[in-house]
Design a protein around this motif. Structure first.
Motif, PDB file in Angstrom:
ATOM      1  N   VAL A 143       1.903   0.296   1.168  1.00  0.00           N
ATOM      2  CA  VAL A 143       0.807   1.121   1.690  1.00  0.00           C
ATOM      3  C   VAL A 143      -0.052   1.766   0.605  1.00  0.00           C
TER       4      VAL A 143
ATOM      5  N   ALA B 160      -2.413  -0.644  -1.054  1.00  0.00           N
ATOM      6  CA  ALA B 160      -3.268  -1.217  -0.001  1.00  0.00           C
ATOM      7  C   ALA B 160      -4.365  -0.224   0.380  1.00  0.00           C
TER       8      ALA B 160
ATOM      9  N   VAL C  32      -6.418   2.823   8.609  1.00  0.00           N
ATOM     10  CA  VAL C  32      -5.018   3.117   8.256  1.00  0.00           C
ATOM     11  C   VAL C  32      -4.138   2.520   9.343  1.00  0.00           C
ATOM     12  N   TRP C  33      -3.185   1.696   8.942  1.00  0.00           N
ATOM     13  CA  TRP C  33      -2.312   1.064   9.936  1.00  0.00           C
ATOM     14  C   TRP C  33      -1.415   2.100  10.611  1.00  0.00           C
TER      15      TRP C  33
ATOM     16  N   PRO D 162       4.328   8.297  10.066  1.00  0.00           N
ATOM     17  CA  PRO D 162       5.550   8.019   9.290  1.00  0.00           C
ATOM     18  C   PRO D 162       5.578   8.773   7.964  1.00  0.00           C
TER      19      PRO D 162
ATOM     20  N   ARG E 180       6.985   8.988   4.066  1.00  0.00           N
ATOM     21  CA  ARG E 180       7.473   8.144   2.971  1.00  0.00           C
ATOM     22  C   ARG E 180       7.524   8.970   1.676  1.00  0.00           C
TER      23      ARG E 180
ATOM     24  N   ILE F 102       1.873   9.367   6.074  1.00  0.00           N
ATOM     25  CA  ILE F 102       0.895   8.334   5.701  1.00  0.00           C
ATOM     26  C   ILE F 102      -0.525   8.912   5.825  1.00  0.00           C
TER      27      ILE F 102
ATOM     28  N   ASP G 195       4.137   1.061  12.820  1.00  0.00           N
ATOM     29  CA  ASP G 195       4.462   2.226  11.995  1.00  0.00           C
ATOM     30  C   ASP G 195       5.643   1.933  11.066  1.00  0.00           C
ATOM     31  N   GLY G 196       6.491   1.018  11.515  1.00  0.00           N
ATOM     32  CA  GLY G 196       7.739   0.809  10.762  1.00  0.00           C
ATOM     33  C   GLY G 196       8.679   1.971  10.993  1.00  0.00           C
TER      34      GLY G 196
HETATM   35  P1  GDP Z   1       7.508   0.316   4.545  1.00  0.00           P
HETATM   36  O1  GDP Z   1       7.635   1.576   3.735  1.00  0.00           O
HETATM   37  O2  GDP Z   1       8.623  -0.649   4.313  1.00  0.00           O
HETATM   38  O3  GDP Z   1       7.309   0.630   6.015  1.00  0.00           O
HETATM   39  O4  GDP Z   1       6.236  -0.496   4.048  1.00  0.00           O
HETATM   40  P2  GDP Z   1       4.693  -0.209   3.781  1.00  0.00           P
HETATM   41  O5  GDP Z   1       4.507   0.506   2.487  1.00  0.00           O
HETATM   42  O6  GDP Z   1       4.003  -1.540   3.902  1.00  0.00           O
HETATM   43  O7  GDP Z   1       4.165   0.724   4.978  1.00  0.00           O
HETATM   44  C1  GDP Z   1       4.446   2.099   5.066  1.00  0.00           C
HETATM   45  C2  GDP Z   1       3.637   2.739   6.197  1.00  0.00           C
HETATM   46  O8  GDP Z   1       2.237   2.744   5.847  1.00  0.00           O
HETATM   47  C3  GDP Z   1       3.716   1.999   7.549  1.00  0.00           C
HETATM   48  O9  GDP Z   1       3.766   2.989   8.566  1.00  0.00           O
HETATM   49  C4  GDP Z   1       2.381   1.259   7.597  1.00  0.00           C
HETATM   50  O10 GDP Z   1       1.959   0.990   8.921  1.00  0.00           O
HETATM   51  C5  GDP Z   1       1.461   2.277   6.942  1.00  0.00           C
HETATM   52  N1  GDP Z   1       0.183   1.745   6.477  1.00  0.00           N
HETATM   53  C6  GDP Z   1      -1.033   2.301   6.739  1.00  0.00           C
HETATM   54  N2  GDP Z   1      -2.014   1.539   6.246  1.00  0.00           N
HETATM   55  C7  GDP Z   1      -1.425   0.489   5.605  1.00  0.00           C
HETATM   56  C8  GDP Z   1      -1.935  -0.635   4.876  1.00  0.00           C
HETATM   57  O11 GDP Z   1      -3.129  -0.837   4.722  1.00  0.00           O
HETATM   58  N3  GDP Z   1      -1.022  -1.487   4.338  1.00  0.00           N
HETATM   59  C9  GDP Z   1       0.330  -1.283   4.476  1.00  0.00           C
HETATM   60  N4  GDP Z   1       1.178  -2.149   3.901  1.00  0.00           N
HETATM   61  N5  GDP Z   1       0.831  -0.255   5.196  1.00  0.00           N
HETATM   62  C10 GDP Z   1      -0.024   0.632   5.743  1.00  0.00           C
END
Ligand code: GDP
Length: 315
Positions: free
Chosen positions: A186, A189, A207-208, A213, A215, A250, A275-276
């Protein structure tokens, strides 16, 4: 837990994987130390080649090894190339750990990741959560390999009394991160998307998910410092979590990135994307209890990473 100062001064330190995000940060940090840094390119030495690795250790005689070489990738890469993820990682780390033992390396630090913990591990994730439940199926190939590495360091300690330790970093970001939108995490990205939105004069940043969530993010320079801190000060069987102990939503991350990029846009949450897991935080109280502290705040780390991105990626 045993503490003992191990002096890096005057030592030949082999950083395996020095081209990667963590390995390159280790080389930058070690440049401040009075030690000899040993690296080798993939073209010169394929770490999957056991006799090549043995020959390299015989020639270069490293006294300290930091194993930062790994086949890494996001969810898609892990899921679509499971054989590469399990085979390459198991073989590379086995060759390096085996050669380190055979050639009398004084200290070896093996690096893993937070994905070694069970998918439903209680949050924040303590070191003890290892092997208490099923793994996240999409990255279990990588996770199984890393767990084998942790266990191999423990086994060599027990049977042979060598000083091999393991460190498990949280989500990292910084120079040499992967900014490719299809496969990145994220933070890079959103940075790449915010930059593109700014160039395009867009008034929205996509923003996805919901933005809710939580992190944890650590700048890779802090991670490298923590790894060297553990290499110097820690000697024990238990692998050690390497994180900041701080988490952000996020949404808050997206706002921090928009500010660094100087993007004046509204956040548009894309609910068609997942969201994961709601929360992913490591319990780093062991590391913090040894007196180590991160230096880089999220705002500063994001700002400096954006400067790096402008010079090295967007150009
Ligand atoms: P995770 O920590 O294994 O879930 O992996 P990610 O870093 O890919 O995603 C973390 C969170 O960021 C998730 O809730 C995603 O939906 C959110 N997110 C928001 N925008 C983005 C984006 O543009 N790319 C990614 N990879 N995640 C995003």
């Amino acid at each position: 837990m045993t503490h003992g100062a191990f002096d890096l001064r005057g030592k030949r330190v082999y950083v395996a994987g020095h081209r990667g995000m963590v390995g390159s940060a280790l080389v930058r940090q070690l440049a401040h130390e009075d030690c000899e840094i040993i690296t080798t390119s993939r073209a010169q030495l394929d770490l999957r080649d056991q006799s090549g690795v043995q020959g390299f250790f015989c020639d270069r005689k490293p006294q300290v090894v930091i194993m930062a070489a790994a086949q890494v990738g996001g969810i898609y890469a892990n899921d679509s190339q499971p054989a590469d993820f399990i085979y390459d990682n198991v073989v590379m780390q086995t060759n390096v750990i085996g050669a380190a033992f055979k050639h009398g390396v004084e200290k070896l630090t093996f690096l893993g990741s937070s994905c070694i913990y069970p998918r439903l591990a209680p949050q924040p994730m303590r070191e003890e959560a290892l092997l208490t439940g099923p793994l996240e199926p999409t990255n279990e190939w990588y996770a199984i390999a890393k767990i084998a590495g942790v266990k191999m360091c423990q086994a060599f300690r027990r049977q042979h009394g060598v000083d091999f330790i393991s460190a498990m970093p949280t989500n990292l970001y910084g120079p040499f991160d992967n900014f490719d939108l299809a496969s990145s995490h994220v933070l890079p990205a959103l940075m790449a998307k915010a930059h593109q939105a700014k160039i395009a004069g867009a008034d929205q940043l996509s923003v996805w998910g919901s933005g809710a969530p939580m992190r944890e993010f650590m700048h890779v320079e802090d991670c490298a410092k923590a790894i060297l801190f553990l290499t110097r000060n820690y000697s024990g069987e238990m692998h050690i979590n390497v994180g900041t102990g701080e988490e952000v939503s996020i949404k808050c991350l997206a706002e921090t990135i928009a500010e660094a990029v100087e993007l004046k846009a509204k956040l548009a949450f894309d609910s068609s994307k997942p969201d994961g897991t709601p929360r992913k935080l490591m319990d780093s109280s062991r590391l913090l209890g040894m007196g180590w502290r991160p230096d880089v705040t999220l705002a500063d780390g994001v700002a400096s990473t954006y400067q790096w991105y402008l010079k090295n990626v967007s150009a």
